[in-house]
Motif scaffolding. Structure first.
Motif, PDB file in Angstrom:
ATOM      1  N   GLN A  11       0.779  -1.236   0.000  1.00  0.00           N
ATOM      2  CA  GLN A  11       0.000   0.000   0.000  1.00  0.00           C
ATOM      3  C   GLN A  11       0.812   1.289   0.000  1.00  0.00           C
ATOM      4  O   GLN A  11       0.433   2.253  -0.667  1.00  0.00           O
ATOM      5  CB  GLN A  11      -0.932   0.037   1.228  1.00  0.00           C
ATOM      6  N   TYR A  32       0.914  -4.511  -5.389  1.00  0.00           N
ATOM      7  CA  TYR A  32       0.638  -3.161  -4.900  1.00  0.00           C
ATOM      8  C   TYR A  32      -0.788  -2.737  -5.225  1.00  0.00           C
ATOM      9  O   TYR A  32      -1.288  -2.971  -6.327  1.00  0.00           O
ATOM     10  CB  TYR A  32       1.622  -2.180  -5.514  1.00  0.00           C
ATOM     11  N   ASP A  33      -1.429  -2.094  -4.248  1.00  0.00           N
ATOM     12  CA  ASP A  33      -2.757  -1.520  -4.429  1.00  0.00           C
ATOM     13  C   ASP A  33      -2.739  -0.128  -3.809  1.00  0.00           C
ATOM     14  O   ASP A  33      -2.708   0.020  -2.593  1.00  0.00           O
ATOM     15  CB  ASP A  33      -3.819  -2.396  -3.757  1.00  0.00           C
ATOM     16  N   ARG A  51      -5.018   2.356  -3.953  1.00  0.00           N
ATOM     17  CA  ARG A  51      -6.284   3.081  -3.834  1.00  0.00           C
ATOM     18  C   ARG A  51      -6.441   3.792  -2.499  1.00  0.00           C
ATOM     19  O   ARG A  51      -6.904   4.938  -2.442  1.00  0.00           O
ATOM     20  CB  ARG A  51      -7.455   2.116  -4.067  1.00  0.00           C
TER      21      ARG A  51
END
Length: 444
Positions: A333, A368-369, A371
């Motif tokens: 993240q 990976y994110d 948001r």
């Protein structure tokens, strides 16, 4: 002194009575303070799920080491629990509370806002670090998210806040701790009255590292940058001569590099990090010590580098309960600086190595994110209020930073400072303004 916690009229009455009874004012104040501390302990003991681990003295006030039962997943509390460790340095219920996290293991050292406000201080260990880690049977690395940690801190604030009545709460933290407090503020904006975040990186777009690239093209003087780049390059040019020194160091310290894949890969990773580390911990005053990369001997080059930013990543680092959770969060993240290293292009062997998954065990690697981080970035710049960011001019971590909103929020940059930037090091007028704002937020 503890007597400040006693109302003036009561204090006067105590002194008058004790003079008649033969008890000195100091002894009476000590008894009153002890009684107040016991009252706090009684209130702590009544909090569901809270355990008092120990009580120590810090500066004449009780420092409680505590733990609170937390769900491993706040969305699904039936999945299991763990004990989250934190401390409470209690001075008086009428004083503000500084809520601190370093973003890693537990630290109860007194923070700058605590000193400015003469406040109580609550310090939290981040979930999945050291003692605040679930048992293997219920540990799931997917539960290590910024929202889950914010929810942990929310639960702690809700548990402790009634003790302090109408006192103001100020969140603070440095580096990853500053990020953590900012995330807390985004998800639970009613918990804290304000946040003071130090050197908090904000990699809102992990694919865009222009901020970091610009930093390394402008930090310090052209002469210092050129000398550092030359040393970094020479460390790879002389790889064959340097590797035996690196291997000897690893053997002496008991380090292995299975996660990175080989000693050669570990060596290159450490070289890539060298200039970043130089500026993170050093200052421009260290520039004159940089050797001439073309004429310095192998031994002198290796020795200087080892003392100025060349630091290996080993299995023993991410394998413990401090480094691995951070790298996992970065990979999942938080993001990372994927620098281009154009001056090293022809001497690198592993062009894709500079990212957090490289130093993690295979079972901790993830995709990976971004948001959540993009959402926090938007919220801070448009809706966040009562947030102060303090950055260091020469700190690489400060190159990509949060942008405060116009809602009574501020950003200060400490001239010439590194990753240790503090309000105390600001120019006098800015320091006074920053401290006045913090006191105003705290109701002083």
């Amino acid at each position: 002194m503890r007597t400040k916690a006693i109302p003036a009229l009561l204090c006067a009455g105590v002194i008058s009575a004790t003079l008649l009874s033969g008890i000195t004012p100091a002894a009476a104040a000590e008894r009153a303070s002890t009684a107040a501390a016991q009252d706090i302990r009684d209130q702590l003991e009544k909090i569901p799920g809270l355990t008092i681990v120990k009580v120590e003295d810090k500066g004449g006030f009780p420092l409680y080491t505590l733990s609170l039962t937390q769900p491993v997943d706040h969305n699904k509390p039936w999945r299991g629990t763990f004990q989250q460790r934190f401390t409470l340095w209690h001075k008086a219920t009428a004083k503000p509370v500084v809520h601190y996290t370093g973003g890693y293991n537990l630290s109860s050292s007194t923070r700058e806002p605590t000193t400015i406000l003469d406040a109580n201080q609550l310090s939290v260990e981040h979930r999945y670090f050291i003692d605040s880690r679930p048992a293997p049977a219920v540990l799931d690395w997917d539960d290590l998210t910024v929202w889950q940690e914010a929810s942990d801190e929310h639960a702690i604030v809700e548990a402790i806040k009634p003790i302090y009545g109408k006192s103001k709460w100020i969140g603070t933290g440095g580096s990853k701790g500053g990020m953590t407090q900012t995330y807390h503020e985004r998800y639970y904006p009613d918990d804290l009255d304000a946040v003071v975040a130090y050197v908090a990186p904000n990699d809102a777009n992990n694919k865009d590292d222009r901020g970091y690239e610009k930093f390394f093209k402008t930090v310090g003087t052209p002469e210092c940058r050129a000398a550092l780049n030359a040393v970094q390059r020479e460390m790879l040019v002389r790889r064959e001569a340097m590797l035996p020194k690196f291997e000897a160091m690893a053997k002496e310290q008991g380090l292995t590099f299975n996660n990175l894949g080989s000693t050669d890969r570990a060596y290159e990773f450490a070289v890539l990090d060298q200039v970043w580390n130089f500026w993170q911990s050093g200052t421009a005053a260290d520039c004159p010590t940089i050797p001439d990369a073309k004429t310095v001997s192998d031994d002198e080059l290796y020795k200087w580098s080892s003392e100025h930013g060349f630091s290996p990543y080993s299995d023993q680092d991410p394998g413990d309960a401090t480094s691995a959770p951070y790298y996992r969060q970065a990979a999942a993240q938080l993001g990372w600086a994927d620098l281009k290293f154009k001056h090293l292009k022809d001497v690198r062997h592993y062009p894709d190595i500079y990212q957090p998954n490289s130093v993690l065990p295979a079972d901790l690697r993830t995709e990976y994110d971004g948001r959540a981080i993009k959402d926090v970035d938007r919220w801070v710049s448009t809706r966040g209020k009562h947030i102060m960011f303090v950055y260091g001019q020469n700190d690489p971590w400060s190159a990509e930073r949060f942008k405060p909103s116009k809602h009574d929020s501020y950003l200060y940059e400490v001239p010439g400072s590194n990753h240790g930037a503090r309000i105390a090091n600001l120019p006098a007028d800015e320091r006074a303004a920053a401290e006045a704002t913090i006191k105003r937020w705290a109701g002083q």
